[in-house]
Design a protein around this motif. Sequence first.
Motif, PDB file in Angstrom:
ATOM      1  N   UNK A   1     -39.121 -22.707 -56.230  1.00  0.00           N
ATOM      2  CA  UNK A   1     -39.707 -23.523 -55.088  1.00  0.00           C
ATOM      3  C   UNK A   1     -40.517 -22.781 -54.095  1.00  0.00           C
ATOM      4  N   UNK A   2     -40.240 -21.583 -53.888  1.00  0.00           N
ATOM      5  CA  UNK A   2     -41.042 -20.599 -53.182  1.00  0.00           C
ATOM      6  C   UNK A   2     -42.427 -20.657 -53.417  1.00  0.00           C
ATOM      7  N   UNK A   3     -42.707 -20.544 -54.905  1.00  0.00           N
ATOM      8  CA  UNK A   3     -43.929 -20.249 -55.442  1.00  0.00           C
ATOM      9  C   UNK A   3     -44.765 -21.668 -55.262  1.00  0.00           C
ATOM     10  N   UNK A   4     -43.926 -22.912 -55.963  1.00  0.00           N
ATOM     11  CA  UNK A   4     -44.633 -24.215 -56.201  1.00  0.00           C
ATOM     12  C   UNK A   4     -44.931 -25.034 -54.792  1.00  0.00           C
ATOM     13  N   UNK A   5     -43.870 -24.833 -53.919  1.00  0.00           N
ATOM     14  CA  UNK A   5     -44.142 -25.415 -52.530  1.00  0.00           C
ATOM     15  C   UNK A   5     -43.943 -24.618 -51.401  1.00  0.00           C
ATOM     16  N   UNK A   6     -43.553 -23.742 -51.506  1.00  0.00           N
ATOM     17  CA  UNK A   6     -43.299 -22.826 -50.099  1.00  0.00           C
ATOM     18  C   UNK A   6     -44.849 -22.171 -50.087  1.00  0.00           C
ATOM     19  N   UNK A   7     -45.556 -21.715 -51.006  1.00  0.00           N
ATOM     20  CA  UNK A   7     -46.643 -21.090 -50.769  1.00  0.00           C
ATOM     21  C   UNK A   7     -47.858 -21.864 -50.926  1.00  0.00           C
ATOM     22  N   UNK A   8     -49.058 -21.797 -50.127  1.00  0.00           N
ATOM     23  CA  UNK A   8     -50.123 -23.055 -50.077  1.00  0.00           C
ATOM     24  C   UNK A   8     -51.247 -22.598 -51.405  1.00  0.00           C
ATOM     25  N   UNK A   9     -52.000 -23.595 -51.460  1.00  0.00           N
ATOM     26  CA  UNK A   9     -53.156 -23.310 -52.538  1.00  0.00           C
ATOM     27  C   UNK A   9     -53.947 -22.121 -51.946  1.00  0.00           C
ATOM     28  N   UNK A  10     -54.521 -21.449 -53.075  1.00  0.00           N
ATOM     29  CA  UNK A  10     -55.424 -20.273 -52.542  1.00  0.00           C
ATOM     30  C   UNK A  10     -56.443 -20.674 -51.587  1.00  0.00           C
ATOM     31  N   UNK A  11     -57.131 -21.954 -51.695  1.00  0.00           N
ATOM     32  CA  UNK A  11     -58.173 -22.147 -50.773  1.00  0.00           C
ATOM     33  C   UNK A  11     -57.566 -22.421 -49.343  1.00  0.00           C
ATOM     34  N   UNK A  12     -56.460 -23.191 -49.283  1.00  0.00           N
ATOM     35  CA  UNK A  12     -55.694 -23.381 -47.980  1.00  0.00           C
ATOM     36  C   UNK A  12     -55.484 -22.288 -47.389  1.00  0.00           C
ATOM     37  N   UNK A  13     -54.843 -21.247 -48.018  1.00  0.00           N
ATOM     38  CA  UNK A  13     -54.688 -19.830 -47.563  1.00  0.00           C
ATOM     39  C   UNK A  13     -55.835 -19.470 -46.953  1.00  0.00           C
ATOM     40  N   UNK A  14     -56.873 -19.286 -47.833  1.00  0.00           N
ATOM     41  CA  UNK A  14     -58.041 -18.326 -47.146  1.00  0.00           C
ATOM     42  C   UNK A  14     -58.806 -19.326 -45.788  1.00  0.00           C
ATOM     43  N   UNK A  15     -58.739 -20.931 -46.072  1.00  0.00           N
ATOM     44  CA  UNK A  15     -59.163 -21.671 -44.633  1.00  0.00           C
ATOM     45  C   UNK A  15     -57.919 -21.183 -43.564  1.00  0.00           C
ATOM     46  N   UNK A  16     -56.862 -20.840 -43.731  1.00  0.00           N
ATOM     47  CA  UNK A  16     -56.062 -20.420 -42.571  1.00  0.00           C
ATOM     48  C   UNK A  16     -56.155 -18.875 -42.173  1.00  0.00           C
ATOM     49  N   UNK A  17     -56.928 -18.275 -42.721  1.00  0.00           N
ATOM     50  CA  UNK A  17     -57.217 -16.773 -42.675  1.00  0.00           C
ATOM     51  C   UNK A  17     -56.084 -15.912 -43.231  1.00  0.00           C
ATOM     52  N   UNK A  18     -55.487 -16.380 -44.276  1.00  0.00           N
ATOM     53  CA  UNK A  18     -54.338 -15.661 -45.004  1.00  0.00           C
ATOM     54  C   UNK A  18     -54.929 -14.937 -46.028  1.00  0.00           C
ATOM     55  N   UNK A  19     -54.481 -14.041 -46.740  1.00  0.00           N
ATOM     56  CA  UNK A  19     -55.166 -13.591 -48.244  1.00  0.00           C
ATOM     57  C   UNK A  19     -54.824 -14.543 -49.210  1.00  0.00           C
TER      58      UNK A  19
END
Length: 675
Positions: free
Chosen positions: A397-415
């Motif tokens: 669950x943490x991987x599937x729905x806890x973490x955002x997609x890669x592009x969303x993370x980049x847009x939010x300033x996350x690695x």
Amino acid sequence: MTTPDPMAEIRASFFVECEELLEALQDGLQALEGGSDDPEVIHVVFRAVHSIKGGAGAFGLSNLVEFAHGFETVLDDVRSDRTPVTPALLKLFFRAADHLSDIVHASREGVAVSDAQSDALLAELSTHSGEVPDTDTPEEIAFAPLKLDLGLESAPSHETTYDIVFTPEPELFDTGNDVPHVFSALSELGQLEVRCDTSRVPTLDQLAPEVVYLSWSLTLTTSVDRAEVESLFEFVEGLCELHISERTPDIARADKPAPEAAETTPAPEAPAPAAQTKSVVRVDIDRVERLVNLVGELVINQAVLAQSLQKSGLSPHSEAMNGLEEFQRLTRDIQDSVMMIRAQPVKSLFQRMSRIVRETSAAVSKDVRLVTEGDATEVDKTVIERLADPLTHMIRNAVDHGLEPIQTRLDNGKPAQGQVHLSAAHRSGRVIIEVSDDGGGIDRKRVLDTAIDKGLVPADSALSEAEIDNLLFLPGFSTASNVSDLSGRGVGMDVVRAAIQELGGRISIISAPGQGTKFTISLPLTLAVLDGMIVEVAGETLVLPLNVVSETLTLSAGMIEEIQPGMSVLRVRDGFVPLVDLGAALGYRAPSPADQDGIALLLALEDDTRVALAVDEIQDQRQVVIKGLDDSFYRTPGIAAATILGDGQIALILDPADIIASIRTQSAPRQRQEA
């Protein structure tokens, strides 16, 4: 009476050793993933795969031998600096290690493994190796002809020559091992010269078939290190006399003695034993469980004896009472020792979660790294086994729905790479396991809307953040828009909580929008024995875990303040703590004003919450044996298990944190109503 099959025992021992080797393999790969440049790390990884291959060949496990051979070929290139370790290659190594583990488990159970998956991985591995794929059959790999070195060429300067004296004991052949198998494996490491010493063979009339008269002198010239040479003899350790010596360069270049002379030369005397090492005894788990049960009965009998002597009116200084104290001390020491036998590090469980992260992240096209901490924390073996399924679901669950997609993370300033953190630690006499991610956190508005749409809560509900988070544990709750084999956050979380509660544990959630979510699991150290405080409430005898009781207080009028009907607080030095009537909380009696002359237990829970429980009487502090409640019993909030006291009476073991949580749940709607 049937005679035990020695080959079956050896085969079982081989698979136990495989588990240890697979664990070492995962440790080494994780060290490489962490950036380790220690050459010994890749040597450990190579030796693990090589040892599995060698043992598998002795049992004719062709699929295992073939795959391990292809795997170790690339590892050999890496340790020889012919192939660099890249992130892509490291990911391939992890996948190969997972598949190797699958083949080992399938071989142990006697089930088939997908040849297509093995072939695909071997093909990928071969692209990273400069060696042409071996076309020999697995049997030819395991039992290749000996390559004899006649001494016509000197070894290259980077190679080492080892002199090996090998004298088998009769037990070696009783266990299904054979000398040619050992020599065949050695021949794969380099140039091998074999000389047999027949000087001890008697005449035919004096020949005893059960005695081994032969010994062998071997000369191996190879580029591998001594540890790898020694690893080939692991499966015959204790079944032979073995002496391995490394030649100096001058001796290695010297002329070798003629084979004829060597055949008539007695074998050198075996060397003195090496330094003493810690020995390990493998015991069937059923025997350990029987020992644990017997220790539990011993604790109960000790309590019966103590109560009988106390009722007899003997002086506390009598010989019988002094003997009882010594008996109690010995019982505690035995119980602690047995619990240590059954305790295991959570490392094996955490390693399984590493594979879950790799497979799940690949399925949802996310870049995820699992960071573990405290994997040496020891927990009861039963807890580890029963925790695997709920922990697997939480990680997915943490991987599937806890973490955002890669592009969303980049847009939010996350690695781009998400992180799942898995940790274990001992705290307040319990085991705390935390699963956290650095994702987007729980969308509480969506959770509440979903719960209302499903009819799980009324449409006009005004819930706190903690209450909304707890909706995830309701049966049938899910925010997933699409049904998949991975499910969304919340799917099956009711099953997760039920599984943890069956272990006497609790689960809680902390989430911050945009920062991630953390699940905390609190579990007992053992499911067998605990130190308890025996109390009486409304004529009922109950047991509280002693580790949560910080102090006992005698109540007085100035200590209690009623803040509203049915809710009181207790003044403790310079602060206030909630005061809970334990009898009313458990339904033994109707709520009533706190007894001004009663007794309270001040509890300090794992989440730093402090609360006082009002009880009628404190009877004793005693070690009690935990007896789990059958599934046919209704699970009452606050009741963790039961025990048998010294007088044969059955007493319920309480879960204080569960009691407090249920009180908060009941009081929250009333407070909102009054508001």
